[in-house]
Design a protein around this motif. Structure first.
Motif, PDB file in Angstrom:
ATOM      1  N   LYS A 189       0.847  -1.188   0.000  1.00  0.00           N
ATOM      2  CA  LYS A 189       0.000   0.000   0.000  1.00  0.00           C
ATOM      3  C   LYS A 189       0.884   1.241   0.000  1.00  0.00           C
ATOM      4  O   LYS A 189       1.757   1.382   0.850  1.00  0.00           O
ATOM      5  CB  LYS A 189      -0.900  -0.013   1.243  1.00  0.00           C
ATOM      6  CG  LYS A 189      -1.923   1.110   1.305  1.00  0.00           C
ATOM      7  CD  LYS A 189      -2.782   0.934   2.560  1.00  0.00           C
ATOM      8  CE  LYS A 189      -3.825   2.040   2.672  1.00  0.00           C
ATOM      9  NZ  LYS A 189      -4.645   1.886   3.898  1.00  0.00           N
ATOM     10  N   ARG A 190       0.649   2.147  -0.933  1.00  0.00           N
ATOM     11  CA  ARG A 190       1.535   3.301  -1.084  1.00  0.00           C
ATOM     12  C   ARG A 190       1.405   4.301   0.059  1.00  0.00           C
ATOM     13  O   ARG A 190       2.394   4.887   0.503  1.00  0.00           O
ATOM     14  CB  ARG A 190       1.273   4.006  -2.417  1.00  0.00           C
ATOM     15  CG  ARG A 190       1.686   3.191  -3.636  1.00  0.00           C
ATOM     16  CD  ARG A 190       1.777   4.038  -4.878  1.00  0.00           C
ATOM     17  NE  ARG A 190       2.876   4.991  -4.775  1.00  0.00           N
ATOM     18  CZ  ARG A 190       3.810   5.171  -5.718  1.00  0.00           C
ATOM     19  NH1 ARG A 190       3.777   4.462  -6.825  1.00  0.00           N
ATOM     20  NH2 ARG A 190       4.749   6.066  -5.548  1.00  0.00           N
ATOM     21  N   GLU A 191       0.193   4.548   0.529  1.00  0.00           N
ATOM     22  CA  GLU A 191       0.003   5.582   1.549  1.00  0.00           C
ATOM     23  C   GLU A 191       0.519   5.131   2.906  1.00  0.00           C
ATOM     24  O   GLU A 191       0.368   3.983   3.297  1.00  0.00           O
ATOM     25  CB  GLU A 191      -1.476   5.927   1.705  1.00  0.00           C
ATOM     26  CG  GLU A 191      -2.188   6.255   0.425  1.00  0.00           C
ATOM     27  CD  GLU A 191      -2.974   5.084  -0.107  1.00  0.00           C
ATOM     28  OE1 GLU A 191      -4.211   5.185  -0.161  1.00  0.00           O
ATOM     29  OE2 GLU A 191      -2.347   4.068  -0.466  1.00  0.00           O
ATOM     30  N   LYS A 235      -3.163  10.649   6.137  1.00  0.00           N
ATOM     31  CA  LYS A 235      -2.384   9.763   5.277  1.00  0.00           C
ATOM     32  C   LYS A 235      -1.445  10.613   4.441  1.00  0.00           C
ATOM     33  O   LYS A 235      -1.788  11.733   4.058  1.00  0.00           O
ATOM     34  CB  LYS A 235      -3.292   8.934   4.366  1.00  0.00           C
ATOM     35  CG  LYS A 235      -4.152   7.916   5.102  1.00  0.00           C
ATOM     36  CD  LYS A 235      -5.024   7.136   4.131  1.00  0.00           C
ATOM     37  CE  LYS A 235      -5.894   6.133   4.858  1.00  0.00           C
ATOM     38  NZ  LYS A 235      -6.779   5.391   3.906  1.00  0.00           N
TER      39      LYS A 235
END
Length: 282
Positions: free
Chosen positions: A173-175, A260
């Motif tokens: 997951k990027r965030e 985030k």
């Protein structure tokens, strides 16, 4: 030899369950022994700790919290997905960067950086400093890595408060998630946001601020455009402001806050423009 269906399935599940995150906390004088926590009554171990504070990473970026009066969040940008922190120690050589490693393109200066946390006293930004003690910790779960900075005894509106800043990255997951907590139970107004420089592009939505441009960094082999964004719940805030170096969000009085953050680089294949970064956020 052919694998049974069950064996193949288990191998596949194990592959998907791999934790592509990591932590890094060590003394500058000793790159061999990694720590889980460290503290200082002065609140400043900036020159003592490797990469100036605790750090974590996922496949796309690494993040660190400065162990100083800044308590800002800084970014290590990557050109390709993978874990680099324990090999590069945040500062890969010029040769490594040309071979496809990431680099420290981001410059925090005197700002919150990307999603860093300070306080608001009703009139001005209050740093998480001075302190009676500051503690940094890192850890991992099956699918995440996290770091946190606890600033104890911060003067705020005639009292002293203990503030926790915790950053978590997730495998796949990027965030990353940033949490701010008033450990002493007092409601406070938090300040967070994202910094920018001259000629940066900006995109704003109801729940995000995204910026794109070249930071005046001097430790990387080259200057590369990078993107950074903070995603937030607008109901948590009473004021947005721009001081010329950073977009700031001022929260309602609260005991905790969550945002985030995400960053990307022009060197990568996926989110290599501001439009692509904004489309991903949306």
């Amino acid at each position: 030899m052919k694998l049974s269906f069950i064996t193949a399935l288990l191998l596949c599940l194990n592959c998907f369950a791999q934790n592509n995150t990591d932590t890094s906390l060590y003394m500058k004088s000793d790159k061999i022994t990694y720590l889980t926590d460290i503290g200082s009554e002065t609140g400043d171990l900036y020159k003592t700790i490797g990469h100036h504070g605790p750090a974590i990473e996922n496949e796309w970026m690494a993040l660190r919290i400065y162990f100083s009066d800044k308590v800002a969040i800084d970014v290590y940008s990557k050109a390709k997905p993978g874990l680099e922190l324990r090999k590069a120690n945040w500062y890969p050589t010029a040769e490594q960067q040309k071979e496809g490693w990431g680099a420290d393109y981001y410059k925090v200066a005197s700002t919150v950086g990307l999603g860093g946390v300070k306080l608001w006293d009703g009139e001005k930004v209050v740093p998480l400093n001075p302190v009676t003690n500051r503690l940094a910790r890192v850890g991992k779960t099956d699918t995440t890595s996290w770091m946190e900075m606890i600033s104890k005894g911060v003067p705020y509106k005639g009292k002293k408060v203990d503030i926790l800043v915790r950053v978590t990255v997730f495998s796949g997951k990027r965030e990353a998630q940033v949490e701010a907590v008033s450990l002493s139970g007092e409601k406070v107004q938090f300040v967070t946001g994202v910094n920018y420089f001259k000629d940066f592009e900006t995109k704003k939505g109801t729940n995000y601020i995204a910026v794109w441009g070249k930071h005046p960094e001097d430790v990387a082999a080259e200057i590369v455009p990078i993107g950074a964004a903070i995603i937030y719940n607008p109901k948590d805030y009473v004021k947005n402001t721009d001081d010329g170096t950073q977009y700031l969000l001022i929260s309602k009085p609260t005991k905790s806050l969550q945002t985030k953050i995400i960053s990307s680089s022009a060197r990568e294949e996926e989110l290599n423009t501001l439009d692509k970064l904004e489309a991903y956020i949306k």
